[in-house]
Design a protein around this motif. Structure first.
Motif, PDB file in Angstrom:
ATOM      1  N   ASP A   1       0.817  -1.216   0.000  1.00  0.00           N
ATOM      2  CA  ASP A   1       0.000   0.000   0.000  1.00  0.00           C
ATOM      3  C   ASP A   1       0.855   1.272   0.000  1.00  0.00           C
ATOM      4  O   ASP A   1       0.330   2.371  -0.178  1.00  0.00           O
TER       5      ASP A   1
ATOM      6  N   ARG B   1      -2.246   3.660  -4.179  1.00  0.00           N
ATOM      7  CA  ARG B   1      -3.685   3.859  -4.016  1.00  0.00           C
ATOM      8  C   ARG B   1      -4.182   5.060  -4.815  1.00  0.00           C
ATOM      9  O   ARG B   1      -3.728   6.183  -4.626  1.00  0.00           O
ATOM     10  N   GLU B   2      -5.158   4.808  -5.664  1.00  0.00           N
ATOM     11  CA  GLU B   2      -5.712   5.846  -6.524  1.00  0.00           C
ATOM     12  C   GLU B   2      -6.164   7.083  -5.746  1.00  0.00           C
ATOM     13  O   GLU B   2      -5.909   8.217  -6.152  1.00  0.00           O
ATOM     14  N   GLU B   3      -6.817   6.863  -4.579  1.00  0.00           N
ATOM     15  CA  GLU B   3      -7.335   7.999  -3.798  1.00  0.00           C
ATOM     16  C   GLU B   3      -6.182   8.921  -3.387  1.00  0.00           C
ATOM     17  O   GLU B   3      -6.328  10.139  -3.344  1.00  0.00           O
ATOM     18  N   LYS B   4      -5.042   8.322  -3.031  1.00  0.00           N
ATOM     19  CA  LYS B   4      -3.892   9.119  -2.588  1.00  0.00           C
ATOM     20  C   LYS B   4      -3.277   9.875  -3.754  1.00  0.00           C
ATOM     21  O   LYS B   4      -2.879  11.031  -3.614  1.00  0.00           O
TER      22      LYS B   4
ATOM     23  N   TYR C   1     -12.716   1.885   2.579  1.00  0.00           N
ATOM     24  CA  TYR C   1     -12.649   1.920   1.110  1.00  0.00           C
ATOM     25  C   TYR C   1     -13.844   1.200   0.474  1.00  0.00           C
ATOM     26  O   TYR C   1     -14.640   1.805  -0.218  1.00  0.00           O
TER      27      TYR C   1
ATOM     28  N   GLU D   1     -10.710  -3.599  -7.159  1.00  0.00           N
ATOM     29  CA  GLU D   1      -9.472  -3.782  -6.383  1.00  0.00           C
ATOM     30  C   GLU D   1      -9.749  -4.580  -5.109  1.00  0.00           C
ATOM     31  O   GLU D   1      -8.941  -5.417  -4.713  1.00  0.00           O
TER      32      GLU D   1
END
Lengths: 242, 242
Positions: free
Chosen positions: A50, A138-141, B103, B167
């Motif tokens: 992660d 992580r896409e959100e980050k 998530y 994911e």
């Protein structure tokens, strides 16, 4: 053998450092510079895919997520218990640590990134910054960094996060009416979780956390800082930055 | 005396219903219609000021947050333990339940609201809808409803949430390579948390969760459904809606 991969003593890294110091257990510290994106280096992604710190490695076993690391540490090193024995008190402690993770820390971290992002990006060319971003698992980050670095968050969004911080401090002020500690009569992981976020708030968010706005929270803050373990964790080194 | 305030057997309410059925303990069920916003009624806000279900009331003590309720139930009713004894396995279980909360469930719930919001709002005048919204205690939830009911979320945003679900299923597929259950050799709260979200996914998100995409997850899903406690929880009533 206990090893901790962590950033400077703030936020989620501070949360685990305080717990380790309270337990008085020896550990090998691996200080990482998250402003240099070291947590996204391929060598570290082998440890935590992660790409986040803190990470605890205990006898070869890898444990991620600061809240879960602290629960683990309290189970494995039961001296100075940091989870209340009473099941209902323990549940209230977990509701607080969960609130810190899902609301308070998010708001604080978004405001923090927006305020500091240019001290990071100014050292990098746009291509270098894109290359750093591309490695974030992580896409959100990735999106958080991209938005903060480009247009920045809107005034409305920043105001909403500030309101979340204010609500959080009010919640803590109310909780402290029922006991000296956030979950009631016993010092617990809830105090550690919240302090890890609020340690520097009186200086940085004086309109939200102060003697006049939140006297019980300020008294709690002073009692936290007076704990030798908390002082030792706060004195842990910060990465040398150019 | 054990009472549960909950919605239909789905998502966070299903999570606690499965745990109670696994424990085989009697409880008083208070079924609430969250599509009629009953969780924001003043009488319920006295029980949980956050205006959310499920809520457990045990001997007068109020416990909120489904993940924390299940940890509580496992502590208070230790027959059929649902937390692994090994500290590291237990930490991995918590990392999974946390991932579901932070998530997976968020993505699923945002997509879900967007798809169903008009079956709710069509029954209300704009003024009635605004009045319902105004009672929601948490700003983030108010905004979620308002955006979903008005312009709706963007195609990009919906696609990002669908990617999060994909994911998540990949993560579960990988976890199940290491044991019959998500946290390893033992059935645990991680299986319950994930199943509460994924119960209806094969029918609704067949491109994300299916025999061809995630065979181990499908096998696990079948084993979950075959458990008498899971079947009993899924058979709990749904509010009568006009």
């Amino acid at each position: 053998m206990l090893e901790l991969y962590h950033a400077e003593p703030a936020s989620n890294s501070l949360k685990v450092l305080i717990c380790l110091k309270e337990k008085g257990v020896d550990f090998v510290s691996h200080l990482m510079d998250i402003q240099a994106f070291e947590q996204h280096e391929p060598s570290f992604l082998k440890i935590n895919p992660d790409g986040q710190v803190p990470v605890l490695v205990h006898d070869g076993g890898v444990i991620t997520e600061s809240t879960d690391i602290n629960e683990y540490l309290d189970q494995v090193f039961p001296s100075l218990p940091l989870r209340p024995q009473s099941a209902i008190e323990c549940a209230r402690m977990r509701v607080l640590t969960k609130y810190v993770d899902e609301y308070f820390r998010i708001a604080l971290s978004q405001i923090g990134w927006q305020l500091m992002i240019h001290t990071i990006t100014d050292k990098l060319s746009p291509e270098e910054f894109e290359a750093k971003l591309a490695r974030i698992p992580r896409e959100e980050k990735r999106e958080k960094w991209r938005i903060a670095a480009a247009q920045g968050y809107s005034h409305e969004q920043m105001a909403a996060w500030r309101r979340t911080l204010g609500e959080g401090i009010s919640k803590m002020e109310a909780a402290l009416a029922n006991g000296p500690w956030l979950a009631g009569p016993h010092y617990s992981l809830a105090d550690i979780a919240m302090f890890a976020m609020a340690a520097h708030m009186p200086a940085r968010f004086g309109d939200i956390m102060s003697e006049s706005v939140s006297p019980r929270v300020m008294d709690w803050h002073a009692r936290m800082k007076a704990r030798p373990a908390v002082a030792a964790a706060l004195a842990m080194p910060t990465p040398k930055r150019g």
